[in-house]
Design a protein around this motif. Structure first.
Motif, PDB file in Angstrom:
ATOM      1  N   ASP B  97       4.038  -2.298 -11.554  1.00 11.78           N
ATOM      2  CA  ASP B  97       4.744  -3.528 -11.974  1.00 11.78           C
ATOM      3  C   ASP B  97       5.722  -3.198 -13.109  1.00 11.78           C
ATOM      4  O   ASP B  97       6.852  -3.679 -13.134  1.00 11.78           O
ATOM      5  N   ARG B  98       5.274  -2.366 -14.038  1.00 11.67           N
ATOM      6  CA  ARG B  98       6.143  -1.977 -15.169  1.00 11.67           C
ATOM      7  C   ARG B  98       7.373  -1.215 -14.672  1.00 11.67           C
ATOM      8  O   ARG B  98       8.489  -1.450 -15.125  1.00 11.67           O
ATOM      9  N   LYS B  99       7.126  -0.305 -13.726  1.00 13.25           N
ATOM     10  CA  LYS B  99       8.255   0.484 -13.210  1.00 13.25           C
ATOM     11  C   LYS B  99       9.264  -0.421 -12.491  1.00 13.25           C
ATOM     12  O   LYS B  99      10.471  -0.235 -12.594  1.00 13.25           O
ATOM     13  N   TYR B 100       8.740  -1.407 -11.784  1.00  8.57           N
ATOM     14  CA  TYR B 100       9.637  -2.342 -11.102  1.00  8.57           C
ATOM     15  C   TYR B 100      10.419  -3.170 -12.121  1.00  8.57           C
ATOM     16  O   TYR B 100      11.630  -3.382 -11.973  1.00  8.57           O
ATOM     17  N   GLN B 101       9.716  -3.577 -13.167  1.00  9.59           N
ATOM     18  CA  GLN B 101      10.369  -4.392 -14.190  1.00  9.59           C
ATOM     19  C   GLN B 101      11.546  -3.634 -14.830  1.00  9.59           C
ATOM     20  O   GLN B 101      12.576  -4.226 -15.156  1.00  9.59           O
ATOM     21  N   PRO B 112      17.129  -4.082  -8.484  1.00 12.74           N
ATOM     22  CA  PRO B 112      15.706  -4.070  -8.101  1.00 12.74           C
ATOM     23  C   PRO B 112      15.439  -3.081  -6.978  1.00 12.74           C
ATOM     24  O   PRO B 112      16.158  -3.077  -5.981  1.00 12.74           O
ATOM     25  N   SER B 113      14.418  -2.261  -7.153  1.00 12.46           N
ATOM     26  CA  SER B 113      14.131  -1.228  -6.158  1.00 12.46           C
ATOM     27  C   SER B 113      13.171  -1.739  -5.088  1.00 12.46           C
ATOM     28  O   SER B 113      12.004  -2.036  -5.380  1.00 12.46           O
ATOM     29  N   PRO B 114      13.608  -1.828  -3.832  1.00  8.64           N
ATOM     30  CA  PRO B 114      12.704  -2.258  -2.748  1.00  8.64           C
ATOM     31  C   PRO B 114      11.509  -1.313  -2.593  1.00  8.64           C
ATOM     32  O   PRO B 114      10.388  -1.755  -2.333  1.00  8.64           O
ATOM     33  N   ALA B 115      11.755  -0.001  -2.781  1.00  9.24           N
ATOM     34  CA  ALA B 115      10.677   0.974  -2.563  1.00  9.24           C
ATOM     35  C   ALA B 115       9.589   0.855  -3.631  1.00  9.24           C
ATOM     36  O   ALA B 115       8.422   1.142  -3.357  1.00  9.24           O
ATOM     37  N   VAL B 116       9.960   0.438  -4.841  1.00 10.23           N
ATOM     38  CA  VAL B 116       8.951   0.230  -5.888  1.00 10.23           C
ATOM     39  C   VAL B 116       8.280  -1.123  -5.682  1.00 10.23           C
ATOM     40  O   VAL B 116       7.062  -1.265  -5.823  1.00 10.23           O
ATOM     41  N   VAL B 118       7.487  -2.796  -3.074  1.00 10.61           N
ATOM     42  CA  VAL B 118       6.427  -2.892  -2.053  1.00 10.61           C
ATOM     43  C   VAL B 118       5.052  -2.459  -2.586  1.00 10.61           C
ATOM     44  O   VAL B 118       4.032  -2.780  -1.976  1.00 10.61           O
ATOM     45  N   TYR B 119       5.029  -1.770  -3.723  1.00 10.53           N
ATOM     46  CA  TYR B 119       3.734  -1.346  -4.276  1.00 10.53           C
ATOM     47  C   TYR B 119       3.266  -2.224  -5.444  1.00 10.53           C
ATOM     48  O   TYR B 119       2.336  -1.863  -6.144  1.00 10.53           O
ATOM     49  N   THR B 120       3.906  -3.383  -5.629  1.00  5.90           N
ATOM     50  CA  THR B 120       3.495  -4.249  -6.734  1.00  5.90           C
ATOM     51  C   THR B 120       2.345  -5.177  -6.330  1.00  5.90           C
ATOM     52  O   THR B 120       2.290  -6.344  -6.707  1.00  5.90           O
ATOM     53  N   LEU B 121       1.450  -4.667  -5.543  1.00  6.19           N
ATOM     54  CA  LEU B 121       0.187  -5.330  -5.187  1.00  6.19           C
ATOM     55  C   LEU B 121      -0.852  -4.214  -5.039  1.00  6.19           C
ATOM     56  O   LEU B 121      -0.600  -3.236  -4.334  1.00  6.19           O
ATOM     57  N   ALA B 122      -1.988  -4.394  -5.700  1.00  4.63           N
ATOM     58  CA  ALA B 122      -2.985  -3.307  -5.693  1.00  4.63           C
ATOM     59  C   ALA B 122      -3.544  -3.032  -4.296  1.00  4.63           C
ATOM     60  O   ALA B 122      -3.873  -1.889  -3.970  1.00  4.63           O
ATOM     61  N   ASN B 123      -3.644  -4.087  -3.469  1.00  7.20           N
ATOM     62  CA  ASN B 123      -4.284  -3.845  -2.163  1.00  7.20           C
ATOM     63  C   ASN B 123      -3.379  -3.106  -1.174  1.00  7.20           C
ATOM     64  O   ASN B 123      -3.796  -2.782  -0.068  1.00  7.20           O
TER      65      ASN B 123
END
Lengths: 85, 207
Positions: B97-101, B112-116, B118-123
């Motif tokens: 989340d921090r990296k996306y921010q 905003p990075s689409p590739a980052v 997609v990983y902003t959810l732990a599951n």
């Protein structure tokens, strides 16, 4: 144009995390999607961001994206004709 | 609670070390970042799964733990397909989340990075493990302050008793900056090491 192609290959490898590839592995006419480099839909979105961030090109039409991301050769030609930075 | 279930195998990854069933199998230089450590392990084991390099650190940690675990467990494909997955952690996807921010903080440099994203959810980590191993069983991801052996036991027992899965992949996979801790274990009716929340807590705290 050759410098731009090399720069694109380096950017794609770094930004799409293609860890197992180096610049020499990508031919100018290799398909970026499908059987070529095997990029996926998220990679396509990252390429759109890269065009905007690095070259000031905003792609808004998905069909335009399909035509532009055919290969390094096609992409470099498009960038050289449309770049604003 | 008496479960009549067993721990087939367990894997721990922390402090630049990987152990299986309590036995250390990999130890690397403690100066490495998590990304460097993960890459070294990937190369050493020759996993040949390029998608690994596109994953965020949480998914990389879960991927590595599951690879070592499944290598040891050596399950048939038809059993793997039905495995349930119950994972947990404290930091959820905060590290990513921090990296996306960072990609959207500056209005003058807003990309905003689409590739980052997609990983902003732990599951998503569960999805990555499921795709790699063709797992189609039920899954759940819980966020709690610390390793919650009771919660994991209740969910695991329920999945097996209700015949949703014969095997359940459980554990704690947490990444926050360069702190990381993975404890993954496989539970089933078969096996010889009895499973209970007390036993698993003891393994977690002593490995």
């Amino acid at each position: 144009m050759d410098a731009l192609k090399k720069e694109l290959k380096e950017s794609i490898i770094e930004q799409l995390n293609l860890e197992d590839l180096n610049v020499d592995d990508i031919a100018d006419d290799d398909a970026l999607f499908g059987d070529g480099l095997g990029l996926d839909s998220i990679d396509a979105l990252e390429l759109i961001v890269m065009l905007d961030k690095d070259y000031g090109i905003k792609l808004t039409d998905p069909n335009e994206g399909k035509a532009v991301f055919v290969s390094i050769e096609v992409l470099a030609k498009y960038i050289s004709e449309h770049r604003t930075k | 609670m008496k479960t009549n279930l067993n721990i087939i195998t367990f894997c721990r990854i922390k402090n630049h070390s990987i152990s299986i069933n309590g036995k250390e199998v990999i130890q690397k230089d403690s100066q490495l970042t998590f990304s460097e450590f993960a890459k070294l392990v990937y190369k050493e084991k020759a996993f040949a799964y390029p998608k690994f390099f596109k994953m965020d650190n949480l998914s990389k940690l879960g991927f590595l733990a599951s690879e070592f675990l499944f290598e040891k467990a050596d399950l048939d494909a038809h059993i793997k397909e039905n495995i349930g997955i119950v994972l947990s952690n404290k930091s959820a996807s905060l590290d990513t989340d921090r990296k996306y921010q960072e990609t959207i903080n500056d209005k003058a440099n807003y990309f905003p990075s689409p590739a980052v994203f997609v990983y902003t959810l732990a599951n998503i980590m569960i999805g990555e493990i499921s795709i790699k191993h063709q797992i189609k069983g039920e899954n759940a991801f819980f966020v709690s302050d610390k390793f919650n052996e009771l919660l994991l036991e209740q969910y695991t027992v329920s999945l097996i008793q209700n015949k949703k899965s014969s095997h359940v992949l459980c554990g704690w996979i947490d990444v926050d900056k360069d702190k990381y801790d993975a404890f993954m274990y496989l539970v089933a009716k078969e096996g010889t090491q009895n499973y209970s929340k007390e036993i698993i807590k003891n393994i977690y705290t002593t490995n």
